[in-house]
Design an enzyme around this catalytic site. Structure first.
Site, PDB file in Angstrom:
ATOM      1  N   LYS A   4       0.831  -1.207   0.000  1.00  0.00           N
ATOM      2  CA  LYS A   4       0.000   0.000   0.000  1.00  0.00           C
ATOM      3  C   LYS A   4       0.870   1.264   0.000  1.00  0.00           C
ATOM      4  CE  LYS A   4      -2.982   3.126   0.498  1.00  0.00           C
ATOM      5  NZ  LYS A   4      -4.290   3.301   0.995  1.00  0.00           N
ATOM      6  N   CYS A  13      -3.577  10.631   2.106  1.00  0.00           N
ATOM      7  CA  CYS A  13      -2.878   9.403   1.710  1.00  0.00           C
ATOM      8  C   CYS A  13      -1.515   9.687   1.112  1.00  0.00           C
ATOM      9  CB  CYS A  13      -3.709   8.649   0.679  1.00  0.00           C
ATOM     10  SG  CYS A  13      -5.450   8.666   1.007  1.00  0.00           S
TER      11      CYS A  13
HETATM   12  N1  SAJ Z   1      -2.459  15.043  -8.074  1.00  0.00           N
HETATM   13  C1  SAJ Z   1      -1.680  15.862  -8.888  1.00  0.00           C
HETATM   14  N2  SAJ Z   1      -1.417  15.445 -10.161  1.00  0.00           N
HETATM   15  C2  SAJ Z   1      -1.886  14.253 -10.649  1.00  0.00           C
HETATM   16  C3  SAJ Z   1      -2.669  13.428  -9.811  1.00  0.00           C
HETATM   17  C4  SAJ Z   1      -2.936  13.856  -8.527  1.00  0.00           C
HETATM   18  O1  SAJ Z   1      -1.228  16.940  -8.491  1.00  0.00           O
HETATM   19  O2  SAJ Z   1      -1.621  13.959 -11.812  1.00  0.00           O
HETATM   20  C5  SAJ Z   1      -2.728  15.476  -6.701  1.00  0.00           C
HETATM   21  C6  SAJ Z   1      -4.215  15.660  -6.399  1.00  0.00           C
HETATM   22  O3  SAJ Z   1      -4.667  16.921  -6.795  1.00  0.00           O
HETATM   23  C7  SAJ Z   1      -4.230  15.466  -4.903  1.00  0.00           C
HETATM   24  C8  SAJ Z   1      -3.154  14.414  -4.681  1.00  0.00           C
HETATM   25  O4  SAJ Z   1      -2.343  14.448  -5.832  1.00  0.00           O
HETATM   26  O5  SAJ Z   1      -3.871  16.659  -4.227  1.00  0.00           O
HETATM   27  C9  SAJ Z   1      -3.651  13.020  -4.463  1.00  0.00           C
HETATM   28  O6  SAJ Z   1      -4.764  12.744  -5.310  1.00  0.00           O
HETATM   29  P1  SAJ Z   1      -4.999  11.347  -6.032  1.00  0.00           P
HETATM   30  O7  SAJ Z   1      -6.241  11.430  -6.796  1.00  0.00           O
HETATM   31  O8  SAJ Z   1      -3.769  10.951  -6.765  1.00  0.00           O
HETATM   32  O9  SAJ Z   1      -5.090  10.290  -4.856  1.00  0.00           O
HETATM   33  P2  SAJ Z   1      -5.937  10.188  -3.498  1.00  0.00           P
HETATM   34  O10 SAJ Z   1      -5.096  10.736  -2.399  1.00  0.00           O
HETATM   35  O11 SAJ Z   1      -7.307  10.718  -3.643  1.00  0.00           O
HETATM   36  O12 SAJ Z   1      -6.060   8.595  -3.383  1.00  0.00           O
HETATM   37  C10 SAJ Z   1      -4.865   7.806  -3.369  1.00  0.00           C
HETATM   38  C11 SAJ Z   1      -5.034   6.657  -4.362  1.00  0.00           C
HETATM   39  N3  SAJ Z   1      -3.769   5.968  -4.547  1.00  0.00           N
HETATM   40  C12 SAJ Z   1      -3.242   5.781  -5.789  1.00  0.00           C
HETATM   41  O13 SAJ Z   1      -3.775   6.162  -6.797  1.00  0.00           O
HETATM   42  C13 SAJ Z   1      -1.961   5.029  -5.850  1.00  0.00           C
HETATM   43  C14 SAJ Z   1      -6.084   5.682  -3.846  1.00  0.00           C
HETATM   44  O14 SAJ Z   1      -6.168   4.536  -4.676  1.00  0.00           O
HETATM   45  C15 SAJ Z   1      -5.752   5.255  -2.410  1.00  0.00           C
HETATM   46  O15 SAJ Z   1      -6.732   4.377  -1.883  1.00  0.00           O
HETATM   47  C16 SAJ Z   1      -5.733   6.503  -1.556  1.00  0.00           C
HETATM   48  O16 SAJ Z   1      -4.666   7.338  -2.047  1.00  0.00           O
HETATM   49  C17 SAJ Z   1      -5.490   6.103  -0.111  1.00  0.00           C
HETATM   50  O17 SAJ Z   1      -6.461   6.046   0.646  1.00  0.00           O
HETATM   51  O18 SAJ Z   1      -4.348   5.779   0.230  1.00  0.00           O
END
Ligand code: SAJ
Length: 402
Positions: free
Chosen positions: A207, A261
Protein backbone atom coordinates in the site's frame (compact mmCIF):
# COMPACT_ATOMS: atom_id res chain seq x y z
CA UNK A 1 -20.32 -16.44 -3.37
CA UNK A 2 -20.27 -17.99 0.05
CA UNK A 3 -21.43 -15.98 3.08
CA UNK A 4 -19.38 -17.08 6.10
CA UNK A 5 -19.75 -14.46 8.76
CA UNK A 6 -22.82 -12.63 9.94
CA UNK A 7 -21.95 -9.68 12.11
CA UNK A 8 -19.31 -7.08 11.29
CA UNK A 9 -18.07 -4.30 13.55
CA UNK A 10 -16.35 -1.44 11.73
CA UNK A 11 -14.25 0.89 13.88
CA UNK A 12 -13.81 4.37 12.39
CA UNK A 13 -16.65 5.75 10.26
CA UNK A 14 -14.70 8.09 8.00
CA UNK A 15 -13.99 8.05 4.30
CA UNK A 16 -13.19 4.32 4.32
CA UNK A 17 -15.09 2.93 7.31
CA UNK A 18 -18.48 4.41 6.43
CA UNK A 19 -18.56 3.32 2.77
CA UNK A 20 -17.33 -0.15 3.82
CA UNK A 21 -19.88 -0.44 6.63
CA UNK A 22 -22.79 0.66 4.44
CA UNK A 23 -21.73 -1.55 1.55
CA UNK A 24 -21.60 -4.57 3.87
CA UNK A 25 -24.97 -3.53 5.30
CA UNK A 26 -26.54 -3.68 1.84
CA UNK A 27 -24.88 -7.06 1.17
CA UNK A 28 -26.82 -8.66 4.01
CA UNK A 29 -24.33 -8.35 6.84
CA UNK A 30 -25.45 -7.04 10.21
CA UNK A 31 -23.08 -4.12 10.64
CA UNK A 32 -22.26 -2.08 13.70
CA UNK A 33 -20.17 1.01 13.11
CA UNK A 34 -18.14 2.63 15.88
CA UNK A 35 -16.89 6.19 16.00
CA UNK A 36 -15.59 8.42 18.77
CA UNK A 37 -17.69 11.34 17.50
CA UNK A 38 -21.25 11.56 18.84
CA UNK A 39 -22.15 13.79 15.88
CA UNK A 40 -20.98 11.15 13.37
CA UNK A 41 -22.84 8.36 15.19
CA UNK A 42 -26.09 10.36 15.41
CA UNK A 43 -25.89 11.46 11.77
CA UNK A 44 -25.46 7.88 10.53
CA UNK A 45 -28.22 6.51 12.75
CA UNK A 46 -30.53 9.04 11.06
CA UNK A 47 -29.52 7.53 7.70
CA UNK A 48 -27.51 10.61 6.81
CA UNK A 49 -23.83 11.22 6.04
CA UNK A 50 -21.17 13.60 7.36
CA UNK A 51 -18.84 13.43 4.34
CA UNK A 52 -19.26 14.02 0.61
CA UNK A 53 -18.82 11.02 -1.65
CA UNK A 54 -20.91 10.23 -4.73
CA UNK A 55 -23.88 7.91 -3.96
CA UNK A 56 -22.79 7.32 -0.35
CA UNK A 57 -25.95 9.04 0.92
CA UNK A 58 -28.16 6.53 -0.92
CA UNK A 59 -26.16 3.55 0.31
CA UNK A 60 -26.10 4.67 3.96
CA UNK A 61 -29.82 5.48 3.90
CA UNK A 62 -30.66 2.09 2.48
CA UNK A 63 -28.37 0.19 4.92
CA UNK A 64 -29.78 2.10 7.92
CA UNK A 65 -33.41 1.76 6.80
CA UNK A 66 -33.03 -1.99 6.32
CA UNK A 67 -31.84 -2.20 9.94
CA UNK A 68 -28.49 -3.67 8.84
CA UNK A 69 -26.39 -0.65 9.77
CA UNK A 70 -26.31 0.87 13.22
CA UNK A 71 -23.70 3.10 14.80
CA UNK A 72 -22.50 3.69 18.35
CA UNK A 73 -19.65 4.97 20.48
CA UNK A 74 -18.62 1.54 21.80
CA UNK A 75 -17.97 -1.73 19.94
CA UNK A 76 -20.22 -4.80 20.16
CA UNK A 77 -19.56 -8.52 19.83
CA UNK A 78 -19.10 -9.47 16.16
CA UNK A 79 -17.64 -12.13 13.87
CA UNK A 80 -15.42 -9.75 11.93
CA UNK A 81 -13.80 -6.51 13.13
CA UNK A 82 -12.55 -3.98 10.60
CA UNK A 83 -10.27 -1.23 11.85
CA UNK A 84 -10.47 1.82 9.57
CA UNK A 85 -9.04 4.55 11.78
CA UNK A 86 -6.66 7.35 10.78
CA UNK A 87 -2.89 6.87 10.70
CA UNK A 88 -1.52 10.41 10.48
CA UNK A 89 2.04 11.44 11.28
CA UNK A 90 3.44 13.40 14.20
CA UNK A 91 6.14 16.09 14.22
CA UNK A 92 9.18 14.97 12.27
CA UNK A 93 7.00 12.87 9.95
CA UNK A 94 6.87 10.04 12.49
CA UNK A 95 3.84 7.72 12.09
CA UNK A 96 1.17 8.21 14.74
CA UNK A 97 -0.26 4.78 15.56
CA UNK A 98 -2.25 5.92 18.57
CA UNK A 99 -5.62 5.52 16.78
CA UNK A 100 -4.78 1.94 15.74
CA UNK A 101 -3.69 1.18 19.29
CA UNK A 102 -6.81 2.74 20.80
CA UNK A 103 -9.12 0.94 18.34
CA UNK A 104 -7.48 -2.43 19.05
CA UNK A 105 -7.70 -1.90 22.80
CA UNK A 106 -11.34 -0.91 22.39
CA UNK A 107 -12.34 -4.12 20.59
CA UNK A 108 -10.09 -6.47 22.60
CA UNK A 109 -12.66 -7.12 25.39
CA UNK A 110 -15.33 -8.03 22.79
CA UNK A 111 -13.16 -10.34 20.66
CA UNK A 112 -14.04 -14.03 20.93
CA UNK A 113 -12.76 -17.31 19.64
CA UNK A 114 -13.09 -17.60 15.85
CA UNK A 115 -13.20 -13.83 15.20
CA UNK A 116 -11.34 -12.19 12.32
CA UNK A 117 -9.68 -8.80 12.95
CA UNK A 118 -8.69 -6.82 9.88
CA UNK A 119 -6.60 -3.67 9.85
CA UNK A 120 -7.54 -1.58 6.80
CA UNK A 121 -5.80 1.63 7.88
CA UNK A 122 -2.69 2.44 5.85
CA UNK A 123 0.12 1.48 8.19
CA UNK A 124 3.91 1.34 8.46
CA UNK A 125 5.49 -2.09 8.02
CA UNK A 126 5.05 -4.15 11.18
CA UNK A 127 1.90 -2.49 12.53
CA UNK A 128 -0.43 -5.50 12.08
CA UNK A 129 1.96 -7.79 13.95
CA UNK A 130 3.53 -5.38 16.42
CA UNK A 131 0.47 -3.34 17.39
CA UNK A 132 -2.80 -5.14 16.55
CA UNK A 133 -1.77 -8.78 17.04
CA UNK A 134 0.40 -7.90 20.04
CA UNK A 135 -2.39 -6.07 21.89
CA UNK A 136 -4.82 -8.91 21.23
CA UNK A 137 -2.25 -11.48 22.36
CA UNK A 138 -1.66 -9.48 25.55
CA UNK A 139 -5.43 -9.45 26.13
CA UNK A 140 -5.31 -13.22 26.38
CA UNK A 141 -6.23 -14.26 22.83
CA UNK A 142 -4.37 -17.04 21.04
CA UNK A 143 -3.68 -14.92 17.99
CA UNK A 144 -3.30 -16.81 14.71
CA UNK A 145 -4.87 -19.97 16.16
CA UNK A 146 -8.01 -18.86 17.91
CA UNK A 147 -8.50 -15.35 16.55
CA UNK A 148 -7.23 -14.31 13.15
CA UNK A 149 -5.48 -11.05 12.29
CA UNK A 150 -4.77 -9.67 8.82
CA UNK A 151 -3.97 -6.45 7.00
CA UNK A 152 -6.04 -5.55 3.97
CA UNK A 153 -5.11 -2.03 2.91
CA UNK A 154 -7.88 0.11 1.49
CA UNK A 155 -7.02 1.29 -2.03
CA UNK A 156 -10.12 3.24 -3.06
CA UNK A 157 -9.94 6.62 -4.72
CA UNK A 158 -11.99 9.38 -3.07
CA UNK A 159 -14.70 10.31 -5.56
CA UNK A 160 -14.94 6.68 -6.79
CA UNK A 161 -15.02 4.90 -3.44
CA UNK A 162 -18.19 2.86 -3.89
CA UNK A 163 -17.18 1.49 -7.28
CA UNK A 164 -13.60 0.82 -6.29
CA UNK A 165 -14.57 -0.89 -2.99
CA UNK A 166 -16.14 -3.65 -5.05
CA UNK A 167 -14.15 -3.61 -8.29
CA UNK A 168 -10.54 -3.14 -7.11
CA UNK A 169 -8.26 -6.09 -6.51
CA UNK A 170 -7.47 -6.43 -2.80
CA UNK A 171 -4.30 -7.52 -1.07
CA UNK A 172 -4.75 -9.60 2.06
CA UNK A 173 -1.79 -10.36 4.30
CA UNK A 174 -2.36 -12.31 7.48
CA UNK A 175 -0.02 -12.62 10.44
CA UNK A 176 -0.01 -16.34 9.53
CA UNK A 177 -1.45 -18.35 6.59
CA UNK A 178 -4.60 -19.31 8.50
CA UNK A 179 -5.36 -15.64 9.22
CA UNK A 180 -4.86 -14.82 5.52
CA UNK A 181 -7.21 -17.63 4.53
CA UNK A 182 -9.97 -16.48 6.92
CA UNK A 183 -9.75 -12.84 5.83
CA UNK A 184 -9.76 -13.80 2.12
CA UNK A 185 -12.97 -15.81 2.60
CA UNK A 186 -14.59 -12.69 4.07
CA UNK A 187 -13.50 -10.29 1.29
CA UNK A 188 -14.54 -12.75 -1.39
CA UNK A 189 -18.15 -12.37 -0.26
CA UNK A 190 -18.32 -8.75 -1.47
CA UNK A 191 -15.29 -7.93 -3.66
CA UNK A 192 -15.55 -8.55 -7.40
CA UNK A 193 -11.85 -7.82 -8.00
CA UNK A 194 -9.26 -10.49 -7.33
CA UNK A 195 -8.23 -11.04 -3.70
CA UNK A 196 -4.45 -11.49 -3.69
CA UNK A 197 -2.65 -13.07 -0.78
CA UNK A 198 0.63 -12.37 0.98
CA UNK A 199 1.93 -11.81 4.50
CA UNK A 200 1.00 -8.81 6.67
CA UNK A 201 4.30 -6.94 6.23
CA UNK A 202 4.27 -7.21 2.43
CA UNK A 203 0.63 -6.08 2.38
CA UNK A 204 1.58 -3.04 4.47
CA UNK A 205 4.47 -2.09 2.21
CA UNK A 206 2.47 -2.72 -0.96
CA UNK A 207 0.00 0.00 0.00
CA UNK A 208 2.77 2.44 0.91
CA UNK A 209 4.52 1.60 -2.35
CA UNK A 210 1.43 2.39 -4.45
CA UNK A 211 1.07 5.84 -2.94
CA UNK A 212 4.81 6.53 -3.01
CA UNK A 213 4.85 5.58 -6.69
CA UNK A 214 2.15 8.15 -7.38
CA UNK A 215 3.86 10.79 -5.24
CA UNK A 216 7.18 10.34 -7.05
CA UNK A 217 5.45 10.61 -10.42
CA UNK A 218 3.52 13.74 -9.43
CA UNK A 219 6.80 15.21 -8.12
CA UNK A 220 8.30 14.64 -11.57
CA UNK A 221 5.39 16.58 -13.12
CA UNK A 222 5.71 19.34 -10.52
CA UNK A 223 9.45 19.63 -11.14
CA UNK A 224 8.76 19.89 -14.87
CA UNK A 225 6.33 22.74 -14.18
CA UNK A 226 9.13 24.73 -12.50
CA UNK A 227 11.55 24.02 -15.34
CA UNK A 228 8.93 25.03 -17.92
CA UNK A 229 8.10 28.22 -16.05
CA UNK A 230 11.77 29.18 -16.16
CA UNK A 231 11.96 28.39 -19.88
CA UNK A 232 8.58 30.04 -20.68
CA UNK A 233 7.24 26.77 -22.02
CA UNK A 234 3.66 25.58 -21.47
CA UNK A 235 4.06 22.52 -19.24
CA UNK A 236 0.62 21.14 -20.10
CA UNK A 237 1.40 21.15 -23.80
CA UNK A 238 4.82 19.68 -23.12
CA UNK A 239 3.37 16.78 -21.11
CA UNK A 240 0.69 16.13 -23.71
CA UNK A 241 3.36 15.86 -26.39
CA UNK A 242 5.76 13.73 -24.33
CA UNK A 243 2.91 11.39 -23.40
CA UNK A 244 2.44 10.53 -27.08
CA UNK A 245 5.54 8.36 -26.68
CA UNK A 246 4.26 4.81 -26.17
CA UNK A 247 6.20 4.29 -22.95
CA UNK A 248 5.85 7.73 -21.35
CA UNK A 249 2.94 8.60 -19.08
CA UNK A 250 3.61 11.76 -17.09
CA UNK A 251 1.06 12.85 -14.49
CA UNK A 252 -0.22 16.41 -14.04
CA UNK A 253 1.45 19.21 -12.11
CA UNK A 254 -0.67 21.05 -9.56
CA UNK A 255 -0.43 23.39 -6.56
CA UNK A 256 1.05 20.55 -4.46
CA UNK A 257 -0.07 17.13 -3.30
CA UNK A 258 -2.81 16.81 -0.73
CA UNK A 259 -5.16 14.33 0.86
CA UNK A 260 -4.65 12.04 3.80
CA UNK A 261 -2.88 9.40 1.71
CA UNK A 262 -0.28 10.41 -0.84
CA UNK A 263 1.00 13.38 1.16
CA UNK A 264 1.37 11.16 4.23
CA UNK A 265 2.10 7.51 3.40
CA UNK A 266 5.52 7.94 1.76
CA UNK A 267 6.78 9.30 5.09
CA UNK A 268 5.96 5.90 6.65
CA UNK A 269 8.48 4.35 4.29
CA UNK A 270 11.06 7.06 4.97
CA UNK A 271 10.59 6.74 8.76
CA UNK A 272 11.67 3.09 8.72
CA UNK A 273 14.33 3.31 5.99
CA UNK A 274 15.71 6.87 6.04
CA UNK A 275 19.02 5.96 4.39
CA UNK A 276 17.48 3.91 1.63
CA UNK A 277 14.36 5.94 0.76
CA UNK A 278 16.20 8.87 -0.85
CA UNK A 279 14.02 9.32 -3.94
CA UNK A 280 10.76 8.88 -2.01
CA UNK A 281 11.87 11.55 0.48
CA UNK A 282 12.96 13.98 -2.25
CA UNK A 283 9.62 13.56 -4.04
CA UNK A 284 7.79 14.49 -0.84
CA UNK A 285 9.97 17.57 -0.52
CA UNK A 286 9.42 18.61 -4.16
CA UNK A 287 5.66 18.26 -3.78
CA UNK A 288 5.62 20.01 -0.41
CA UNK A 289 7.57 22.95 -1.85
CA UNK A 290 5.06 23.61 -4.63
CA UNK A 291 2.53 25.62 -2.57
CA UNK A 292 5.19 28.19 -1.64
CA UNK A 293 6.14 28.50 -5.32
CA UNK A 294 2.48 29.25 -6.12
CA UNK A 295 2.33 31.84 -3.33
CA UNK A 296 5.44 33.52 -4.74
CA UNK A 297 3.75 33.73 -8.16
CA UNK A 298 0.73 35.41 -6.54
CA UNK A 299 3.01 37.86 -4.72
CA UNK A 300 4.76 38.85 -7.96
CA UNK A 301 1.39 39.49 -9.64
CA UNK A 302 -0.01 41.34 -6.63
CA UNK A 303 2.91 43.78 -6.74
CA UNK A 304 1.36 45.20 -9.93
CA UNK A 305 -1.72 46.48 -8.04
CA UNK A 306 -2.22 49.03 -5.29
CA UNK A 307 -5.06 47.06 -3.64
CA UNK A 308 -5.04 43.64 -5.31
CA UNK A 309 -8.12 41.44 -5.07
CA UNK A 310 -7.14 37.79 -5.29
CA UNK A 311 -9.88 35.37 -6.30
CA UNK A 312 -9.14 31.82 -5.18
CA UNK A 313 -11.01 29.02 -6.90
CA UNK A 314 -11.13 25.83 -4.86
CA UNK A 315 -10.06 24.76 -1.37
CA UNK A 316 -10.37 20.96 -1.57
CA UNK A 317 -7.33 18.73 -1.98
CA UNK A 318 -8.48 17.60 -5.42
CA UNK A 319 -11.29 17.84 -7.94
CA UNK A 320 -14.93 17.26 -7.08
CA UNK A 321 -14.55 16.37 -3.39
CA UNK A 322 -15.17 18.42 -0.24
CA UNK A 323 -12.17 16.92 1.55
CA UNK A 324 -9.78 19.55 2.93
CA UNK A 325 -7.27 17.21 4.56
CA UNK A 326 -3.68 18.21 3.78
CA UNK A 327 -5.08 20.39 1.01
CA UNK A 328 -2.39 22.52 -0.66
CA UNK A 329 -5.17 24.81 -1.97
CA UNK A 330 -6.35 25.54 1.57
CA UNK A 331 -2.79 26.13 2.81
CA UNK A 332 -2.10 28.51 -0.07
CA UNK A 333 -5.25 30.56 0.49
CA UNK A 334 -4.64 30.74 4.25
CA UNK A 335 -1.06 31.87 3.67
CA UNK A 336 -2.08 34.56 1.15
CA UNK A 337 -4.56 35.82 3.71
CA UNK A 338 -2.07 35.67 6.60
CA UNK A 339 0.60 37.53 4.65
CA UNK A 340 -1.89 40.23 3.63
CA UNK A 341 -0.90 39.93 -0.01
CA UNK A 342 -4.27 41.32 -1.03
CA UNK A 343 -7.98 41.02 -0.43
CA UNK A 344 -8.87 37.33 -0.65
CA UNK A 345 -12.14 36.05 -2.16
CA UNK A 346 -12.84 32.34 -2.10
CA UNK A 347 -15.12 29.93 -3.98
CA UNK A 348 -15.44 26.25 -3.11
CA UNK A 349 -18.54 24.80 -4.79
CA UNK A 350 -18.37 21.56 -2.76
CA UNK A 351 -18.69 23.27 0.62
CA UNK A 352 -21.58 25.29 1.98
CA UNK A 353 -19.40 27.12 4.51
CA UNK A 354 -15.90 27.35 5.94
CA UNK A 355 -14.83 28.62 9.36
CA UNK A 356 -12.09 30.92 8.02
CA UNK A 357 -13.60 32.23 4.78
CA UNK A 358 -16.90 33.59 3.48
CA UNK A 359 -17.48 31.38 0.48
CA UNK A 360 -18.88 33.08 -2.62
CA UNK A 361 -20.31 31.76 -5.87
CA UNK A 362 -17.37 31.36 -8.23
CA UNK A 363 -18.78 33.76 -10.85
CA UNK A 364 -18.84 36.51 -8.18
CA UNK A 365 -15.25 35.74 -7.24
CA UNK A 366 -14.18 36.02 -10.87
CA UNK A 367 -16.02 39.26 -11.42
CA UNK A 368 -14.51 40.98 -8.37
CA UNK A 369 -10.87 39.78 -8.73
CA UNK A 370 -7.77 41.30 -10.27
CA UNK A 371 -5.82 38.09 -9.91
CA UNK A 372 -7.54 34.76 -10.42
CA UNK A 373 -5.85 31.82 -8.75
CA UNK A 374 -7.25 28.49 -9.89
CA UNK A 375 -6.31 25.84 -7.34
CA UNK A 376 -8.63 22.90 -7.92
CA UNK A 377 -9.92 21.46 -11.19
CA UNK A 378 -13.53 21.14 -9.98
CA UNK A 379 -16.07 20.47 -12.76
CA UNK A 380 -17.80 23.90 -12.61
CA UNK A 381 -14.45 25.68 -13.14
CA UNK A 382 -13.76 23.73 -16.32
CA UNK A 383 -16.30 25.83 -18.19
CA UNK A 384 -14.08 28.92 -17.78
CA UNK A 385 -12.40 30.24 -20.92
CA UNK A 386 -9.18 32.27 -20.99
CA UNK A 387 -10.79 34.57 -23.55
CA UNK A 388 -13.43 35.61 -20.96
CA UNK A 389 -10.80 36.43 -18.34
CA UNK A 390 -8.64 38.69 -20.43
CA UNK A 391 -8.46 41.64 -18.07
CA UNK A 392 -7.46 39.41 -15.12
CA UNK A 393 -4.11 37.97 -14.25
CA UNK A 394 -4.68 34.23 -14.36
CA UNK A 395 -2.60 31.78 -12.32
CA UNK A 396 -3.93 28.39 -13.32
CA UNK A 397 -2.16 25.77 -11.22
CA UNK A 398 -4.09 22.92 -12.87
CA UNK A 399 -3.85 23.92 -16.52
CA UNK A 400 -7.60 23.65 -17.16
CA UNK A 401 -8.34 27.13 -18.51
CA UNK A 402 -7.53 27.41 -22.21
N1 SAJ B 1 -2.46 15.04 -8.07
C1 SAJ B 1 -1.68 15.86 -8.89
N2 SAJ B 1 -1.42 15.45 -10.16
C2 SAJ B 1 -1.89 14.25 -10.65
C3 SAJ B 1 -2.67 13.43 -9.81
C4 SAJ B 1 -2.94 13.86 -8.53
O1 SAJ B 1 -1.23 16.94 -8.49
O2 SAJ B 1 -1.62 13.96 -11.81
C5 SAJ B 1 -2.73 15.48 -6.70
C6 SAJ B 1 -4.21 15.66 -6.40
O3 SAJ B 1 -4.67 16.92 -6.79
C7 SAJ B 1 -4.23 15.47 -4.90
C8 SAJ B 1 -3.15 14.41 -4.68
O4 SAJ B 1 -2.34 14.45 -5.83
O5 SAJ B 1 -3.87 16.66 -4.23
C9 SAJ B 1 -3.65 13.02 -4.46
O6 SAJ B 1 -4.76 12.74 -5.31
P1 SAJ B 1 -5.00 11.35 -6.03
O7 SAJ B 1 -6.24 11.43 -6.80
O8 SAJ B 1 -3.77 10.95 -6.76
O9 SAJ B 1 -5.09 10.29 -4.86
P2 SAJ B 1 -5.94 10.19 -3.50
O10 SAJ B 1 -5.10 10.74 -2.40
O11 SAJ B 1 -7.31 10.72 -3.64
O12 SAJ B 1 -6.06 8.59 -3.38
C10 SAJ B 1 -4.87 7.81 -3.37
C11 SAJ B 1 -5.03 6.66 -4.36
N3 SAJ B 1 -3.77 5.97 -4.55
C12 SAJ B 1 -3.24 5.78 -5.79
O13 SAJ B 1 -3.77 6.16 -6.80
C13 SAJ B 1 -1.96 5.03 -5.85
C14 SAJ B 1 -6.08 5.68 -3.85
O14 SAJ B 1 -6.17 4.54 -4.68
C15 SAJ B 1 -5.75 5.26 -2.41
O15 SAJ B 1 -6.73 4.38 -1.88
C16 SAJ B 1 -5.73 6.50 -1.56
O16 SAJ B 1 -4.67 7.34 -2.05
C17 SAJ B 1 -5.49 6.10 -0.11
O17 SAJ B 1 -6.46 6.05 0.65
O18 SAJ B 1 -4.35 5.78 0.23
Amino acid sequence: MQKLEKKVCVVGLGYIGLPTASLLGTKGYEVFGVDTSRHVVDTINQGKIHIVEPDLDILVKSAVQSGNLKAGLEPVAADVYILAVPTPFKDGHIPDLSYVEAATKMIAPFVESGNIIILESTSPVGTTEEVVAKILQESGHDVGKDVFVAHCPERVLPGRILTELVENDRIVGGINPLSTEKAVEFYQTFVRGEVLTTDARTAELSKLTENSFRDVNIAFANELSLICDKESINVWELIKLANRHPRVNILQPGPGVGGHCIAVDPWFVVARAPEEAQLIKKAREVNDAKPQWVINKVKTSADKFKHPVIGCLGLAFKADVDDLRESPALDIVKQIQAENIGKVLVAEPNLSSHKDFDLLPFRDVIEKSDILLLLVDHKPFKSLKAADLKEKILIDTRGIII
